[in-house]
Enzyme design. Structure first.
Site, PDB file in Angstrom:
ATOM      1  N   LEU A  97       0.747  -1.232   0.039  1.00 41.98           N
ATOM      2  CA  LEU A  97      -0.081   0.017  -0.147  1.00 41.98           C
ATOM      3  C   LEU A  97       0.936   1.107  -0.065  1.00 41.98           C
ATOM      4  O   LEU A  97       1.899   1.510   0.915  1.00 41.98           O
ATOM      5  CB  LEU A  97      -0.918   0.161   1.223  1.00 41.98           C
ATOM      6  N   VAL A  98       0.802   2.161  -0.964  1.00 37.93           N
ATOM      7  CA  VAL A  98       1.468   3.540  -1.237  1.00 37.93           C
ATOM      8  C   VAL A  98       0.463   4.706  -0.748  1.00 37.93           C
ATOM      9  O   VAL A  98       0.840   5.684  -0.539  1.00 37.93           O
ATOM     10  CB  VAL A  98       2.274   3.595  -2.342  1.00 37.93           C
ATOM     11  N   SER A  99      -0.655   4.259  -0.711  1.00 33.51           N
ATOM     12  CA  SER A  99      -1.628   5.629  -0.684  1.00 33.51           C
ATOM     13  C   SER A  99      -3.221   4.896  -0.354  1.00 33.51           C
ATOM     14  O   SER A  99      -3.452   3.833  -1.094  1.00 33.51           O
ATOM     15  CB  SER A  99      -1.900   6.334  -2.069  1.00 33.51           C
ATOM     16  N   SER A 100      -4.012   5.491   0.180  1.00 28.79           N
ATOM     17  CA  SER A 100      -5.094   5.137   0.727  1.00 28.79           C
ATOM     18  C   SER A 100      -6.002   6.554   0.927  1.00 28.79           C
ATOM     19  O   SER A 100      -5.557   7.523   1.079  1.00 28.79           O
ATOM     20  CB  SER A 100      -5.209   4.453   1.969  1.00 28.79           C
TER      21      SER A 100
END
Length: 329
Positions: A97-100
Site C-alpha cells: 500500500l502506498v496511498s489510501s
C-alpha cells in the site's frame, strides 16, 4: 476510469443516500460536537468522486472495485464500499500500500481536533485522493487557504483531478512533505495523513507562533502547539491511528518491535503496542512492558512530545519527568 456521472439521477440519488447514512453514523459518535460545521462539510463533499476505484484484499492478492465497472451490481458494491466507514486502499505498488483514503470517522476526529478557525492557512501533508483537502476547503470557504503536498506526481495529479471534478481548487504541490511548502507559508495549522517517526523541523519554521500541528506518530495522534521555529510541545489524543509512512527527507517507518518475553494478553494490548512503537529507538519490549505495568498501564493521553531545536523526545506525564525517550529521526 472514473466514477459514474454524478449527474445521472439514479447514481446521484444512491450516492447522496449513502453519504447521508455515513454522516449520521459519524455524527452519532459526537466527534463534531465542538465544531458542528464539519458535519455540513462531510455531507456536502462527495467521497465517491475521490475514490473512483479501490482495492480490497482477497485470497492471493487484491480485487479492484471501480465505479465504471460494466456490471451494475459491481458498481453498486463499489458505491457501498466508498461510503462505508473504513479506510480504502487506492494505490498499490508491488503488492504494498502506498496511498489510501483514510477511515472517514478518523478523518472527522482529526479535522475536529485540528481546531481550524475561519481564515486559517492549512497545510496537509499527504495528498492521498484529495478528499481531505476538499473537506478543508469546504470548511474554510476559500480554496486559497488550503495546501496539500505529496511526493508522488501520480498521486498529486489524480488528487488535482478529483478536486476539480468536485469543484475545489486548493494548491496541490508535488514535493517532499517533510520539507513543508515554504512558498505557501506561513501556516496556522498543519495536518499530516501519513505516519511519522519524528516531527520535521521545517514544519515548525513554516508555522506562525501558536500554530497547531496534528500528525500520526507511533500509532497515535500527536497534537503540538508551536511556540517558534525551534520549540513545540503537546500530547497524544486517545485515538489510535495507523497510516502509510511519510516518504522523503530520510524519514522511514519504525520497524515492528517483536514482543519477545512479553506475556499474553499484555502483548496484544493496543496501549502497550503504542508504547512499543513510541520507544522503539530506546527500549526493548520487555523493558517497555515492565514500565507500562509499573505505571498503571498508561493510556495514550498521558504521553507527549517536546521539540527543542534539534532535540525531540517523547515523555510520560511530564516533559522533563522521569520517563523520556528520544524520537527516532
Amino acid at each position: 476510469m472514473g466514477a459514474p456521472d454524478p449527474g445521472t439521477e439514479p447514481a446521484a440519488a444512491a450516492a447522496e443516500a449513502a453519504r447521508d447514512a455515513l454522516v449520521r453514523e459519524i455524527d452519532a459518535t459526537g466527534v463534531w460536537a465542538g465544531d458542528p460545521v464539519w458535519r455540513e462539510a462531510f455531507g456536502a463533499v462527495p467521497r465517491h468522486l475521490f475514490v473512483p476505484y479501490y482495492y480490497v484484499p482477497v485470497a492471493g492478492g487484491h480485487e479492484r472495485r471501480w465505479g465504471a465497472d460494466p456490471d451494475p451490481l459491481a458498481r453498486a458494491r463499489w458505491l457501498r464500499g466508498v461510503y462505508e466507514d473504513v479506510p480504502l486502499a487506492t494505490r498499490l505498488r508491488d503488492g504494498d500500500l502506498v496511498s489510501s483514503s483514510s477511515q472517514p470517522s478518523l478523518m472527522a476526529a482529526m479535522l475536529a481536533e485540528l481546531r481550524v478557525r475561519d481564515g486559517d492557512r492549512v497545510l496537509e501533508v499527504g495528498a492521498g485522493t484529495g478528499y481531505n483537502a476538499a473537506l478543508l476547503a469546504h470548511r474554510l470557504g476559500d480554496d486559497a487557504l488550503v495546501t496539500t503536498v505529496d511526493l508522488e506526481p501520480e498521486i498529486t495529479e489524480s488528487a488535482r483531478r478529483h478536486l476539480a471534478a468536485a469543484g475545489y481548487r486548493p494548491a496541490v504541490v508535488t514535493g517532499d512533505g517533510a520539507r513543508g511548502v515554504r512558498e505557501r507559508a506561513p501556516f496556522d495549522r498543519i495536518i499530516a495523513t501519513c505516519a511519522l517517526t519524528s516531527v520535521p523541523h521545517a514544519w515548525l519554521a513554516q508555522c506562525v507562533p501558536g500554530a497547531r500541528v496534528l500528525a500520526p506518530v507511533a500509532t497515535g495522534l500527536l497534537t503540538l502547539t508551536v511556540r517558534d521555529a525551534d520549540h513545540a510541545e503537546g500530547r497524544f489524543l486517545h485515538t489510535p491511528a495507523y497510516f502509510v509512512p511519510l516518504r522523503g527527507a530520510g524519514h522511514r517507518q519504525a520497524g515492528p518491535h517483536p514482543p519477545d518475553g512479553v506475556p499474553r494478553p499484555a502483548a496484544d494490548d493496543e496501549r502497550l503496542r503504542f508504547l512499543f512503537a513510541l520507544t522503539a529507538a530506546t527500549l526493548d519490549p520487555r523493558a517497555a512492558h515492565a514500565l507500562w505495568e509499573r505505571e498503571g498501564r498508561p493510556v495514550r493521553e498521558r504521553y507527549g512530545v517536546s521539540v527543542e531545536g534539534d532535540r525531540q523526545w517523547a515523555w510520560l506525564d511530564r516533559p522533563r519527568g522521569r520517563y523520556r525517550w528520544p524520537l527516532r529521526e
